[in-house]
Write a protein that holds these residues in place. Structure first.
Motif, PDB file in Angstrom:
ATOM      1  N   HIS A 123      22.736  39.493 -12.580  1.00  0.00           N
ATOM      2  CA  HIS A 123      21.905  38.313 -12.470  1.00  0.00           C
ATOM      3  C   HIS A 123      21.778  37.429 -13.780  1.00  0.00           C
ATOM      4  CE1 HIS A 123      21.107  39.977  -8.141  1.00  0.00           C
ATOM      5  NE2 HIS A 123      21.244  38.671  -7.990  1.00  0.00           N
ATOM      6  N   GLY A 149      32.051  32.326  -5.520  1.00  0.00           N
ATOM      7  CA  GLY A 149      31.241  32.428  -4.697  1.00  0.00           C
ATOM      8  C   GLY A 149      29.808  33.294  -5.044  1.00  0.00           C
ATOM      9  N   THR A 150      30.468  34.444  -5.765  1.00  0.00           N
ATOM     10  CA  THR A 150      29.456  35.419  -6.211  1.00  0.00           C
ATOM     11  C   THR A 150      28.588  34.966  -7.493  1.00  0.00           C
ATOM     12  OG1 THR A 150      30.996  37.105  -5.706  1.00  0.00           O
ATOM     13  CG2 THR A 150      29.396  37.635  -7.281  1.00  0.00           C
ATOM     14  N   LYS A 152      27.600  31.817  -7.437  1.00  0.00           N
ATOM     15  CA  LYS A 152      26.635  30.811  -6.843  1.00  0.00           C
ATOM     16  C   LYS A 152      25.604  31.618  -6.240  1.00  0.00           C
ATOM     17  CE  LYS A 152      30.038  27.125  -5.521  1.00  0.00           C
ATOM     18  NZ  LYS A 152      30.707  26.463  -4.334  1.00  0.00           N
ATOM     19  N   SER A 153      25.949  32.746  -5.640  1.00  0.00           N
ATOM     20  CA  SER A 153      24.898  33.674  -4.821  1.00  0.00           C
ATOM     21  C   SER A 153      24.132  34.260  -5.839  1.00  0.00           C
ATOM     22  CB  SER A 153      25.580  34.527  -3.883  1.00  0.00           C
ATOM     23  OG  SER A 153      26.226  35.468  -4.670  1.00  0.00           O
ATOM     24  N   ARG A 154      24.772  35.031  -6.943  1.00  0.00           N
ATOM     25  CA  ARG A 154      23.941  35.574  -7.762  1.00  0.00           C
ATOM     26  C   ARG A 154      22.981  34.567  -8.559  1.00  0.00           C
ATOM     27  NH1 ARG A 154      28.137  39.791 -10.794  1.00  0.00           N
ATOM     28  NH2 ARG A 154      28.319  41.034  -8.895  1.00  0.00           N
ATOM     29  N   TYR A 156      21.681  31.747  -7.227  1.00  0.00           N
ATOM     30  CA  TYR A 156      20.689  31.558  -6.221  1.00  0.00           C
ATOM     31  C   TYR A 156      19.499  32.621  -6.315  1.00  0.00           C
ATOM     32  CZ  TYR A 156      18.312  30.584  -1.733  1.00  0.00           C
ATOM     33  OH  TYR A 156      17.609  30.448  -0.627  1.00  0.00           O
ATOM     34  N   TYR A 157      20.161  33.644  -6.216  1.00  0.00           N
ATOM     35  CA  TYR A 157      19.100  34.850  -5.905  1.00  0.00           C
ATOM     36  C   TYR A 157      18.413  35.178  -6.993  1.00  0.00           C
ATOM     37  CZ  TYR A 157      20.770  35.508  -1.322  1.00  0.00           C
ATOM     38  OH  TYR A 157      21.155  35.108   0.136  1.00  0.00           O
ATOM     39  N   ALA A 184      19.336  40.109   1.443  1.00  0.00           N
ATOM     40  CA  ALA A 184      20.091  39.084   0.543  1.00  0.00           C
ATOM     41  C   ALA A 184      20.444  39.582  -0.870  1.00  0.00           C
ATOM     42  CB  ALA A 184      19.135  37.788   0.465  1.00  0.00           C
ATOM     43  N   THR A 187      23.339  41.898  -0.595  1.00  0.00           N
ATOM     44  CA  THR A 187      24.612  41.354  -0.580  1.00  0.00           C
ATOM     45  C   THR A 187      25.033  40.732  -1.645  1.00  0.00           C
ATOM     46  OG1 THR A 187      23.730  39.393   0.558  1.00  0.00           O
ATOM     47  CG2 THR A 187      24.452  41.334   2.148  1.00  0.00           C
ATOM     48  N   ALA A 188      24.099  40.055  -2.729  1.00  0.00           N
ATOM     49  CA  ALA A 188      24.335  39.447  -3.420  1.00  0.00           C
ATOM     50  C   ALA A 188      24.639  40.164  -4.766  1.00  0.00           C
ATOM     51  CB  ALA A 188      23.035  38.667  -4.194  1.00  0.00           C
TER      52      ALA A 188
END
Length: 189
Positions: A123, A149-150, A152-154, A156-157, A184, A187-188
């Motif tokens: 992260h 996509g990874t 973006k999700s990392r 975000y979290y 979440a 999965t992130a």
């Protein structure tokens, strides 16, 4: 207009006869500033009232004397304004950036560093690329060797975790239940 004392009628006549011409003259000297020109006109007429001997002068009209006094007053006023610091209007003060408290700024920086240390290395790496190095999502994905996509999700979290770990900061997205946060986070990563 020859008198030894200046009475109200003589001053009224003086103002009526020479006031408009004197005002326009002073308006030119003040570069169109009506308020300053009016102030100078009043001061010139006060000087005429204070010096009744000017009415008994050898000239036919008081206009040259009034223009001379007005010009000298305008020069004195300009010199006086230039001798002191320039005045700043309220609009300029309101638009100026506020002076930041350096102690508060330093404390905030320490809080952010502490909160960033609580993030996982994955992260943290995403945030460093996006926010500190200014890379786009695609560039970050390429540098880190992971899908966009990874990234973006990392990010975000990671930001959600930071919002929970920073004192005094609350985010709109922090209202998610802790059960869905754990899912979440799993999965992130």
């Amino acid at each position: 207009m020859t008198t030894t004392t200046t009475d109200d009628r003589a001053l009224a006549d003086l103002q009526r006869e020479h006031g408009p011409a004197l005002f326009h003259f002073l308006l030119g000297l003040t570069f169109g500033d009506r308020q300053r020109a009016e102030d100078l006109l009043q001061e010139t007429l006060v000087r005429a009232w204070q010096h009744p001997e000017a009415f008994d002068g050898p000239y036919e009209s008081m206009r040259p004397w009034l223009f001379t006094v007005g010009r000298r007053l305008a020069i004195d006023a300009r010199r006086s304004r230039l001798a002191r610091p320039a005045e700043v209007s309220d609009a300029v003060l309101e638009s100026a950036p506020g002076r930041e408290d350096t102690a508060e700024s330093a404390a905030s920086a320490l809080d952010v560093r502490k909160a960033v240390r609580t993030l996982s290395p994955e992260h943290r790496a995403v945030l460093v690329q996006i926010y500190f190095r200014g890379l786009s999502v695609g560039e970050t994905a390429e540098v880190l060797g992971i899908p966009a996509g990874t990234v973006k999700s990392r990010s975000y979290y990671a930001l959600r975790l930071l919002s929970r770990n920073l004192p005094g900061y609350s985010s709109r997205s922090s209202s998610v239940s802790s059960g869905s946060r754990a899912a979440a986070s799993a999965t992130a990563a």
